[in-house]
Design an enzyme around this catalytic site. Structure first.
Site, mmCIF file in Angstrom:
data_model
loop_
_atom_site.group_PDB
_atom_site.id
_atom_site.type_symbol
_atom_site.label_atom_id
_atom_site.label_comp_id
_atom_site.label_asym_id
_atom_site.label_seq_id
_atom_site.Cartn_x
_atom_site.Cartn_y
_atom_site.Cartn_z
ATOM 1 N N TRP A 190 0.830 -1.273 0.084
ATOM 2 C CA TRP A 190 0.014 0.129 -0.028
ATOM 3 C C TRP A 190 1.054 1.321 0.242
ATOM 4 C CZ3 TRP A 190 -0.309 3.968 3.500
ATOM 5 C CH2 TRP A 190 -1.322 5.037 3.055
ATOM 6 N N GLU A 231 -3.141 -2.957 -2.645
ATOM 7 C CA GLU A 231 -4.169 -2.221 -1.819
ATOM 8 C C GLU A 231 -4.489 -1.083 -2.292
ATOM 9 O OE1 GLU A 231 -3.528 -1.846 2.268
ATOM 10 O OE2 GLU A 231 -5.669 -1.212 2.685
ATOM 11 N N LYS A 233 -6.829 2.717 -2.480
ATOM 12 C CA LYS A 233 -7.763 3.718 -1.598
ATOM 13 C C LYS A 233 -8.426 4.690 -2.328
ATOM 14 C CE LYS A 233 -6.807 5.992 2.787
ATOM 15 N NZ LYS A 233 -5.890 6.030 3.863
ATOM 16 N N HIS A 267 -11.980 1.690 2.154
ATOM 17 C CA HIS A 267 -11.113 2.396 1.245
ATOM 18 C C HIS A 267 -12.194 2.936 0.348
ATOM 19 C CE1 HIS A 267 -6.769 1.512 2.359
ATOM 20 N NE2 HIS A 267 -7.510 2.324 3.368
ATOM 21 N N HIS A 291 -8.646 -6.071 4.329
ATOM 22 C CA HIS A 291 -8.461 -5.582 5.394
ATOM 23 C C HIS A 291 -9.577 -5.155 6.030
ATOM 24 C CE1 HIS A 291 -4.081 -4.017 4.813
ATOM 25 N NE2 HIS A 291 -4.236 -5.179 5.175
ATOM 26 N N ASP A 299 -12.810 8.871 7.869
ATOM 27 C CA ASP A 299 -11.960 8.043 8.366
ATOM 28 C C ASP A 299 -12.417 6.477 8.007
ATOM 29 O OD1 ASP A 299 -9.597 7.102 10.273
ATOM 30 O OD2 ASP A 299 -11.056 5.978 11.257
ATOM 31 N N ASP A 301 -10.590 3.873 9.561
ATOM 32 C CA ASP A 301 -9.927 2.755 10.494
ATOM 33 C C ASP A 301 -10.319 2.481 11.710
ATOM 34 O OD1 ASP A 301 -7.551 2.082 8.385
ATOM 35 O OD2 ASP A 301 -7.404 4.226 8.474
ATOM 36 N N ASP A 331 -7.625 -4.272 9.787
ATOM 37 C CA ASP A 331 -6.757 -3.119 9.684
ATOM 38 C C ASP A 331 -7.478 -1.879 10.493
ATOM 39 O OD1 ASP A 331 -5.070 -0.923 9.092
ATOM 40 O OD2 ASP A 331 -5.436 -1.117 6.940
#
Ligand code: RNT
Ligand code: ZN
Length: 424
Positions: A190, A231, A233, A267, A291, A299, A301, A331
């Site tokens: 990533w 990965e 995003k 993501h 993940h 956000d 996460d 994650d």
């Protein structure tokens, strides 16, 4: 506080639950046996807010951020492993650890493009002793050569080369994990590369990223030891307008090069889910890495909770028969609560969602669907939500000798008092 129910209560509740499921031709013992075989890769970075041990002074970069300052975070690899041991003891089953390159252990500072397997020897010894598989990630952020927001897609060939060499070194470390531990490591790339504001040239950075990845992945490694994942995003802090490694970019890359595709649940657009991407992408890529995370507004996460989407993800894995083609990683990083509790709650939720999925009367549901009886399909799916799945989960925890119910919090509280509070 002692929240653990009595043994007899756990067993009795389970026997009743077992009968309720048996009436639907669901074998709870079989579901438990399957769950026991699923290893989840816990992310080391929840334990110290993605700090790592390369440079304790350096803050987090790359458009990701941990907020909060809950006391007692791990400051060394020894402390982190100690915290992880505690965490694994609160989670039923045998699980993996997902390491980032900055979690290396060295006496003197080693440039990232020169890291070696030996810098992770302690992790491997610990993993061997505790039966954990290891996974890996290059760290293409929190570094002076990433401070302008670009790494593998950087316009400067020298900087690109540095990150290419780092990623190549990381694949070798992944292969070393796989060989040493006898279980394949997934090495996931990533990168944060992107622009805060609208770019003029969206194509050139993507061409450079493609070229960099080609160079990184040029050397074939034994797939029994290491598998590569990429990965995507949608946006990050400071890369709001453009991310080089978008979903379309990596979907195309993974299909063309038959690498693993990593789908991070946080993501995508706020109402876009990854559960519905699993059956599509698995037609074209060999395997997936997940993940498992939870997005909240901007956000991506937050600690994983037992949401509809988490259940949908696990249902897809079970219903589609994909468990052996999908690597489940976590994650999230929350520094505002006890970090061991964050790991424990998130992982237990991922497992609870898996168990729920394993307790579905799949044959019956499939038959109803094939027969076009969508009324009964809906009725049954909704009734399932009220079945005593919690009693099966409690019994599984009890059988595995880990705390039942919220009793895990008692253990975390004592650990906080005895260990975390002693840290400066
Ligand atoms: C960042 C990605 C990535 C990181 C870890 C630390 O947005 O999700 O997976 O969280 O590599
Ligand atoms: Zn991720």
């Amino acid at each position: 506080m002692n929240n653990q129910p009595a043994d007899a209560e756990i067993r009795n509740a389970y026997e009743l639950a077992k009968e309720r499921y048996a009436a639907l031709h669901v074998d709870t013992e079989e579901a438990i046996a399957k769950l026991e075989n699923i290893g989840i890769s816990l992310h080391c970075w929840q334990g110290d807010d993605v700090g790592g041990f390369e440079d304790p002074e350096r803050g987090l970069g790359g458009g990701i951020m941990a907020t909060g300052n809950y006391p007692g975070k791990a400051r060394t690899a020894v402390e982190l492993r100690h915290d992880l041991d505690k965490t694994y003891s609160l989670i039923p089953g045998t699980h993996r650890l997902n390491l980032h390159a900055i979690y290396l252990e060295t006496d003197k500072k080693v440039p990232r493009n020169e890291i070696l397997p030996e810098h992770f020897a302690n992790w491997v010894a610990w993993a061997k002793a505790n039966n954990h598989g290891l996974d890996f990630n290059p760290t293409c952020f929190s570094h002076p050569l990433a401070d302008d927001g670009f790494t593998l897609a950087h316009a400067d060939a020298g900087i690109r080369q540095f990150w290419i060499e780092h990623c190549i070194a990381c694949r070798e470390i992944g292969a070393y994990f796989g060989q040493e531990l006898g279980t394949t490591a997934v090495t996931n790339i990533w990168i944060p590369d992107g622009y805060k504001d609208t770019p003029v040239d969206r194509a050139a950075p993507r061409r450079r990223l493609k070229e960099s990845l080609d160079t990184i992945l040029a050397k074939p490694l034994n797939p029994a030891y290491n598998l590569d994942a990429v990965e995507s995003k949608l946006f990050g802090l400071g890369s709001e307008s453009y991310v080089v490694g978008s979903h379309e970019f990596y979907l195309g890359y993974a299909v063309q090069n038959q690498t693993l595709l990593c789908l991070d649940a946080g993501h995508f657009h706020p109402t876009e889910t990854i559960s519905d991407k699993i059956s599509s992408t698995l037609l074209y890529v060999p395997e997936l890495l997940l993940h498992v995370s939870r997005g909240v507004r901007w956000d991506s996460d937050h600690v994983v909770t037992l949401t509809d989407e988490l259940q949908a993800i696990m249902q897809e894995l079970v219903r589609g028969g994909y468990l052996d083609r999908v690597h489940i990683g976590l994650d999230f990083f929350d520094a505002s609560i006890n970090r061991i509790a964050a790991w424990t709650i998130g992982t237990r939720n991922a497992l609870r969602a898996l168990l729920l999925a394993l307790l579905e009367p799949l044959d019956q549901l499939r038959q109803l669907e094939r027969a076009g009886d969508y009324t009964a399909r809906l009725a049954l799916l909704e009734e399932l939500k009220g079945l005593p799945f919690g009693a099966v989960w409690d019994y599984y925890c009890w059988q595995q000798n880990v705390p039942v119910g919220v009793a895990f919090l008692d253990e975390i509280r004592s650990y906080e008092k005895d260990v975390l509070a002693q840290r400066g």
